[in-house]
Design an enzyme around this catalytic site. Structure first.
Site, PDB file in Angstrom:
ATOM      1  N   CYS A 134      -7.293  -0.693   0.832  1.00  0.00           N
ATOM      2  CA  CYS A 134      -6.357  -1.247   1.814  1.00  0.00           C
ATOM      3  C   CYS A 134      -7.110  -1.381   3.131  1.00  0.00           C
ATOM      4  O   CYS A 134      -7.710  -0.415   3.602  1.00  0.00           O
ATOM      5  CB  CYS A 134      -5.160  -0.326   1.978  1.00  0.00           C
ATOM      6  N   CYS A 167      -5.408   1.099   6.110  1.00  0.00           N
ATOM      7  CA  CYS A 167      -5.546   2.564   6.152  1.00  0.00           C
ATOM      8  C   CYS A 167      -6.776   3.034   5.361  1.00  0.00           C
ATOM      9  O   CYS A 167      -7.002   4.243   5.258  1.00  0.00           O
ATOM     10  CB  CYS A 167      -4.290   3.240   5.620  1.00  0.00           C
ATOM     11  N   CYS A 186       0.289   2.992   3.646  1.00  0.00           N
ATOM     12  CA  CYS A 186       0.720   2.438   4.936  1.00  0.00           C
ATOM     13  C   CYS A 186       1.700   1.282   4.835  1.00  0.00           C
ATOM     14  O   CYS A 186       2.184   0.795   5.853  1.00  0.00           O
ATOM     15  CB  CYS A 186      -0.500   2.018   5.754  1.00  0.00           C
ATOM     16  N   CYS A 213       0.835  -1.194   0.000  1.00  0.00           N
ATOM     17  CA  CYS A 213       0.000   0.000   0.000  1.00  0.00           C
ATOM     18  C   CYS A 213       0.878   1.255   0.000  1.00  0.00           C
ATOM     19  O   CYS A 213       1.806   1.373   0.804  1.00  0.00           O
ATOM     20  CB  CYS A 213      -0.893  -0.016   1.241  1.00  0.00           C
ATOM     21  N   CYS A 267      -8.059  -4.108 -10.898  1.00  0.00           N
ATOM     22  CA  CYS A 267      -7.607  -2.983 -11.712  1.00  0.00           C
ATOM     23  C   CYS A 267      -7.137  -1.902 -10.740  1.00  0.00           C
ATOM     24  O   CYS A 267      -7.957  -1.251 -10.090  1.00  0.00           O
ATOM     25  CB  CYS A 267      -8.797  -2.508 -12.556  1.00  0.00           C
TER      26      CYS A 267
HETATM   27 ZN   LIG Z   1      -2.823   1.090   3.456  1.00  0.00          ZN
END
Ligand SMILES: [Zn+2]
Length: 181
Positions: free
Chosen positions: A143, A146, A97, A94, A166
């Site tokens: 995610c 976060c 985070c 991510c 995607c």
């Molecule tokens: Zn994250």
């Protein structure tokens, strides 16, 4: 004058391409997309394991382009992402985070202009939400640590899952296998 017309045409065309492939376009100010810039130190999760930062804190950590995608559900223009053609072996974490989300082992060329994966590293790390914006019924993926916007998942992917994640390059950071992170 001609130049202005050309730019308007180009922007409209990019929007059409983006809509045709099922990802909504970002605002016109976002012309070139790069990978998310994350501060060297990942933000600390709270007691529940979530990363919760204020809008100002996210703005400090992320590039303006990454902020628009991760925190405001924007979409980078097709074909512009820094990680689109990345074929190195490693993990896509991510951009907000650092949570591991996708693997190079599941990356494929979908022809859409966005990095595409047919599976996730862990179902626990990637959340799904119904998204009825822009007159379409889609499944947004985020995610789970976060709540950063990643992209969408569709049911027209390759075997063995039949899924196509995607994902915006701007939502991700690539960690190559063997690097010291
Ligand atoms: Zn994250």
């Amino acid at each position: 004058m001609k130049n202005t017309h050309f730019h308007r045409f180009a922007a409209a065309f990019a929007m059409l391409v983006a809509l045709a492939f099922g990802c909504e376009p970002a605002s016109s100010q976002q012309q070139t997309a790069q990978s998310a810039q994350t501060a060297a130190v990942a933000p600390k999760p709270d007691k529940t394991g979530k990363v919760r930062l204020s809008e100002a804190e996210w703005k400090q950590r992320l590039s303006p382009e990454a902020f628009q995608v991760l925190r405001q559900k924007g979409t980078e223009y097709a074909g512009t992402g820094a990680l689109l053609k990345n074929k190195k072996k490693g993990t896509y974490v991510c951009g907000g985070c650092g949570l591991p989300l996708f693997s190079s082992a599941h990356k494929f060329d979908s022809g859409t202009g966005w990095p595409s994966f047919y599976d996730v590293v862990s179902k626990q790390n990637v959340g799904e939400h119904d998204d009825r914006s822009h007159g379409m019924e889609r499944t947004e993926v985020v995610c789970n640590r976060c709540d950063g916007h990643l992209g969408h998942v569709f049911n027209d992917g390759p075997n063995p899952t039949g899924l196509r994640y995607c994902i915006n390059s701007l939502s991700l950071r690539f960690v190559e296998d063997g690097s010291k992170e």
